[in-house]
Enzyme design. Structure first.
Site, PDB file in Angstrom:
ATOM      1  N   ARG A 185       0.849  -1.189   0.000  1.00  0.00           N
ATOM      2  CA  ARG A 185       0.000   0.000   0.000  1.00  0.00           C
ATOM      3  C   ARG A 185       0.896   1.255   0.000  1.00  0.00           C
ATOM      4  O   ARG A 185       1.961   1.258   0.627  1.00  0.00           O
ATOM      5  CB  ARG A 185      -0.839  -0.037   1.270  1.00  0.00           C
ATOM      6  CG  ARG A 185      -1.812   1.119   1.456  1.00  0.00           C
ATOM      7  CD  ARG A 185      -2.935   1.046   0.494  1.00  0.00           C
ATOM      8  NE  ARG A 185      -4.075   1.858   0.878  1.00  0.00           N
ATOM      9  CZ  ARG A 185      -5.048   2.170   0.024  1.00  0.00           C
ATOM     10  NH1 ARG A 185      -5.009   1.769  -1.225  1.00  0.00           N
ATOM     11  NH2 ARG A 185      -6.079   2.884   0.426  1.00  0.00           N
ATOM     12  N   THR A 205      -9.288   0.747  -9.614  1.00  0.00           N
ATOM     13  CA  THR A 205      -8.606  -0.399  -9.014  1.00  0.00           C
ATOM     14  C   THR A 205      -8.731  -1.590  -9.980  1.00  0.00           C
ATOM     15  O   THR A 205      -9.559  -1.557 -10.895  1.00  0.00           O
ATOM     16  CB  THR A 205      -9.196  -0.724  -7.616  1.00  0.00           C
ATOM     17  OG1 THR A 205      -9.091   0.439  -6.796  1.00  0.00           O
ATOM     18  CG2 THR A 205      -8.521  -1.877  -6.924  1.00  0.00           C
ATOM     19  N   THR A 248      -3.994  -0.776  -7.284  1.00  0.00           N
ATOM     20  CA  THR A 248      -4.776   0.434  -7.584  1.00  0.00           C
ATOM     21  C   THR A 248      -3.931   1.683  -7.719  1.00  0.00           C
ATOM     22  O   THR A 248      -2.830   1.767  -7.180  1.00  0.00           O
ATOM     23  CB  THR A 248      -5.808   0.658  -6.449  1.00  0.00           C
ATOM     24  OG1 THR A 248      -6.710   1.678  -6.836  1.00  0.00           O
ATOM     25  CG2 THR A 248      -5.156   1.047  -5.141  1.00  0.00           C
ATOM     26  N   ASN A 275      -6.061   4.296  -7.122  1.00  0.00           N
ATOM     27  CA  ASN A 275      -7.232   4.882  -6.478  1.00  0.00           C
ATOM     28  C   ASN A 275      -8.234   5.350  -7.528  1.00  0.00           C
ATOM     29  O   ASN A 275      -9.073   4.587  -7.943  1.00  0.00           O
ATOM     30  CB  ASN A 275      -6.875   6.003  -5.493  1.00  0.00           C
ATOM     31  CG  ASN A 275      -8.062   6.325  -4.596  1.00  0.00           C
ATOM     32  OD1 ASN A 275      -8.936   5.485  -4.428  1.00  0.00           O
ATOM     33  ND2 ASN A 275      -8.107   7.510  -4.034  1.00  0.00           N
ATOM     34  N   ASP A 283      -7.637   8.410   0.288  1.00  0.00           N
ATOM     35  CA  ASP A 283      -8.188   7.324   1.102  1.00  0.00           C
ATOM     36  C   ASP A 283      -7.988   7.563   2.607  1.00  0.00           C
ATOM     37  O   ASP A 283      -8.525   6.817   3.428  1.00  0.00           O
ATOM     38  CB  ASP A 283      -7.598   5.972   0.688  1.00  0.00           C
ATOM     39  CG  ASP A 283      -8.408   5.332  -0.439  1.00  0.00           C
ATOM     40  OD1 ASP A 283      -9.509   5.818  -0.742  1.00  0.00           O
ATOM     41  OD2 ASP A 283      -7.935   4.335  -1.018  1.00  0.00           O
ATOM     42  N   SER A 330      -7.744   1.019   3.213  1.00  0.00           N
ATOM     43  CA  SER A 330      -8.189   0.557   1.888  1.00  0.00           C
ATOM     44  C   SER A 330      -9.417  -0.337   2.036  1.00  0.00           C
ATOM     45  O   SER A 330      -9.698  -0.860   3.118  1.00  0.00           O
ATOM     46  CB  SER A 330      -7.055  -0.240   1.246  1.00  0.00           C
ATOM     47  OG  SER A 330      -7.502  -0.885   0.080  1.00  0.00           O
ATOM     48  N   SER A 331     -10.117  -0.527   0.924  1.00  0.00           N
ATOM     49  CA  SER A 331     -11.211  -1.511   0.896  1.00  0.00           C
ATOM     50  C   SER A 331     -10.819  -2.755   0.104  1.00  0.00           C
ATOM     51  O   SER A 331     -11.634  -3.660  -0.079  1.00  0.00           O
ATOM     52  CB  SER A 331     -12.451  -0.909   0.227  1.00  0.00           C
ATOM     53  OG  SER A 331     -12.954   0.151   0.976  1.00  0.00           O
ATOM     54  N   GLY A 380     -13.624  -1.459  -7.334  1.00  0.00           N
ATOM     55  CA  GLY A 380     -14.948  -0.909  -7.016  1.00  0.00           C
ATOM     56  C   GLY A 380     -14.982  -0.033  -5.782  1.00  0.00           C
ATOM     57  O   GLY A 380     -16.065   0.175  -5.223  1.00  0.00           O
ATOM     58  N   GLY A 381     -13.821   0.460  -5.323  1.00  0.00           N
ATOM     59  CA  GLY A 381     -13.810   1.372  -4.179  1.00  0.00           C
ATOM     60  C   GLY A 381     -14.495   0.730  -2.982  1.00  0.00           C
ATOM     61  O   GLY A 381     -14.237  -0.434  -2.640  1.00  0.00           O
TER      62      GLY A 381
END
Ligand code: GLY
Length: 563
Positions: free
Chosen positions: A99, A372, A390, A392, A414, A443-444, A464-465
């Site tokens: 990340r 992403t 990603t 973002n 984020d 993050s998701s 898909g955020g």
């Protein structure tokens, strides 16, 4: 949305599974030995070719990740970051976090003006939005620890692709056209990505080929130290951004213990913080486990209610408690305990929707997006990797280096720039995800691997955020509870709820008027204007005979390649 969501085959499979307990026959591509499923055929083909020449899943990860940076610049990247969850053929599991991080000069109020208000665009567009990229650190670390082929041999076909160029698809032409103006504003009218492209054009990437060749030769150091690091830092700082050479030199990918939990007879292995994916999915699954979802039926009002109420409660916790575990302790022992999750669902009733204001407070607008990208790999020995990566936003910060040939992320968005104010996904955050020097933003991303009866069963993930977590969870439930094949589980229409805004979002097709009115009668707030797709899931199912079935999402250009 196409008619695949209304497939009579899907209906037939559902009926078949109501009566019999046999394995659902595959409907996606089936291969005997190995498979890569990603957002572009070119990237899946390069990953698969690495496997075919004797590379393992980790070698194929390096190849696929970088091939996506060439063929899918919308989200594939050198200037972003990601997470990988793996399961080796011997059953060992683990994960790596690459990340992005906040630069050392970042601070809590970085994106606030003197009056304490969020400065529009500062965390989303251009150099000020860029976090320290992690992708090259991630893939070089994976290769050093788990790879088998020489690094430069893995990169050779990727460099060749960048030189030869990639044909623009219909979908890509549309996404490029929709972003052209803003890219031109941030990166200049002359930028490669500020030009007009139509489907069928071939775009060549000579600058990216040169950058990749330097990385093939020099590995991690070629990106994070020396000439390239100097160029990156100067490029960002000249445009008002914060990344320094020291930030780049200090970046490290981190091996982390994945989140592991059981759901009935499944063992689910997913990403731990700083991704919220594994923890939130763990909460959702444990809140629905006491119910017999299979009996409710696929996407029936009851199934949707149960899943929505679990999501509502899990996302409320996500937004409050989760962040970078190296900075703020997360009370996972409580959040994931059976007693806590039972108590969380104690006010749930099938008669009436819970209001999000009863779970917590706040009112915001959602702004969804489809950025992403995810890829899934199973190699010929049974090693599996699940990777989500990603920039973002679409094309990240829209800041493209013509000299180096790649986009930089806008991952700083984020973080919660200010507690209670939504980010671009409509997610509001709290102190746990506030900005601090060197901190990773929440993050998701939810790269996930599922075991059934102790054996590898599914490899799954999606972009898909904020909708990533619910899309992955629904895909697993589609396959497990509702007996869909991998491809049908991916194709099936999806819905989403994330606590705030208190609205259930449905994909444009595949949910009947009756279902929606039943839910409305029970008090569910349904977003009827917004009709976007939710996620692009790329997944693999291991069949009982050991063969592999792909689920390549038809919502994108996604494709499976294997042998
Ligand atoms: N940037 C999207 C995510 O990390 O969830």
């Amino acid at each position: 949305m196409k008619s695949y969501l209304k497939s009579p085959l899907l209906l037939a499979v559902l009926l078949l599974n109501l009566c019999c307990k046999t394995e659902t026959p595959p409907s996606g591509l089936v291969t005997k030995n190995a498979m890569v499923v990603s957002a572009r055929q070119e990237a899946s083909a390069i990953g698969s070719a690495i496997l075919a020449k004797g590379g393992n899943a980790f070698d194929a990860m390096v190849a696929t990740e970088l091939a996506l940076a060439v063929a899918y610049p919308f989200a594939g990247n050198l200037g972003g970051g990601g997470f990988m969850v793996y399961r080796k053929a011997n059953g060992d599991v683990g994960s790596i976090d690459y990340r992005e991080k906040a630069p050392a000069s970042a601070h809590r109020d970085l994106y606030l003006d003197e009056a304490g208000n969020v400065i529009p665009g500062m965390s989303t567009l251009g150099a000020t939005a860029v976090g320290v990229p992690g992708t090259i650190a991630g893939i070089t670390e994976v290769h050093a620890k788990m790879g088998s082929l020489p690094f430069d041999e893995i990169l050779a076909p990727v460099i060749a692709l960048a030189k030869k160029g990639v044909v623009v698809t219909e979908k890509q032409a549309k996404s490029m056209a929709s972003q052209r103006e803003i890219i031109a504003k941030i990166s200049g009218e002359q930028s490669l990505f500020a030009q007009h492209y139509v489907a069928g054009d071939t775009i060549k990437y000579p600058a990216l080929a040169t950058t990749l060749a330097a990385i093939a030769k020099g590995g991690r150091k070629a990106f994070y130290e020396g000439e390239m690091a100097e160029k990156i830092a100067a490029f960002i700082q000249e445009r008002g951004g914060f990344i320094t050479r020291e930030d780049l030199a200090n970046y490290e990918a981190v091996w982390r213990q994945p989140v592991i939990f059981n759901y009935k007879d499944l063992r689910i292995i997913s990403m731990s913080p700083p991704s919220s994916g594994g923890v939130t999915m763990h909460q959702i699954f444990k809140m629905i486990e006491p119910y017999n979802m299979k009996d409710f039926g696929h996407n029936s009002p009851q199934s949707i209610q149960l899943f929505t109420e679990a999501s509502r409660r899990a996302y409320a916790d996500r937004n409050f408690f989760l962040g970078d575990p190296d900075f703020s302790p997360i009370p996972l022992d409580v959040l994931l305990s059976d007693a806590y999750l039972k108590e969380r669902m104690s006010n749930f009733s099938f008669d009436k929707a819970t209001l999000s204001s009863e779970v917590s407070h706040g009112a915001i607008q959602i702004m969804e997006s489809e950025e992403t990208t995810h890829y899934s790999i199973v190699d010929q020995d049974g090693n599996a990797v699940s990777v989500t990566t990603t920039l973002n936003g679409a094309f990240g910060s829209k800041l493209y280096s013509e000299e180096l040939g790649f986009f930089f992320n806008n991952e700083m968005d984020d973080f919660s720039a200010k507690a209670g104010v939504p980010n671009m996904f409509g997610l509001i955050g709290a102190e746990a995800n506030s900005i601090a020097p060197g901190k990773r933003m929440l993050s998701s991303m939810t790269p996930t691997i599922v075991e059934k009866e102790g054996k590898l069963w599914l490899v799954v993930g999606t972009p898909g955020g904020s909708t990533i977590i619910t899309a992955v969870a629904q895909t697993i439930l589609n396959a497990y509870e509702h007996g869909l094949s991998m491809q049908d589980a991916v194709n099936a229409p999806r819905f989403h709820h994330q606590w705030l805004p208190d609205t259930v979002i449905f994909e444009p097709e595949g949910f009947s008027k009756n279902t929606l009115s039943t839910l409305k009668e029970k008090g569910y707030l349904i977003n009827e204007e917004r009709t976007r797709i939710i996620g692009k899931v790329d997944a693999i199912r291991v069949l009982e005979n050991g063969q592999l079935e792909a689920g390549a999402d038809p919502r994108g250009d996604d494709a499976a390649v294997g042998f």
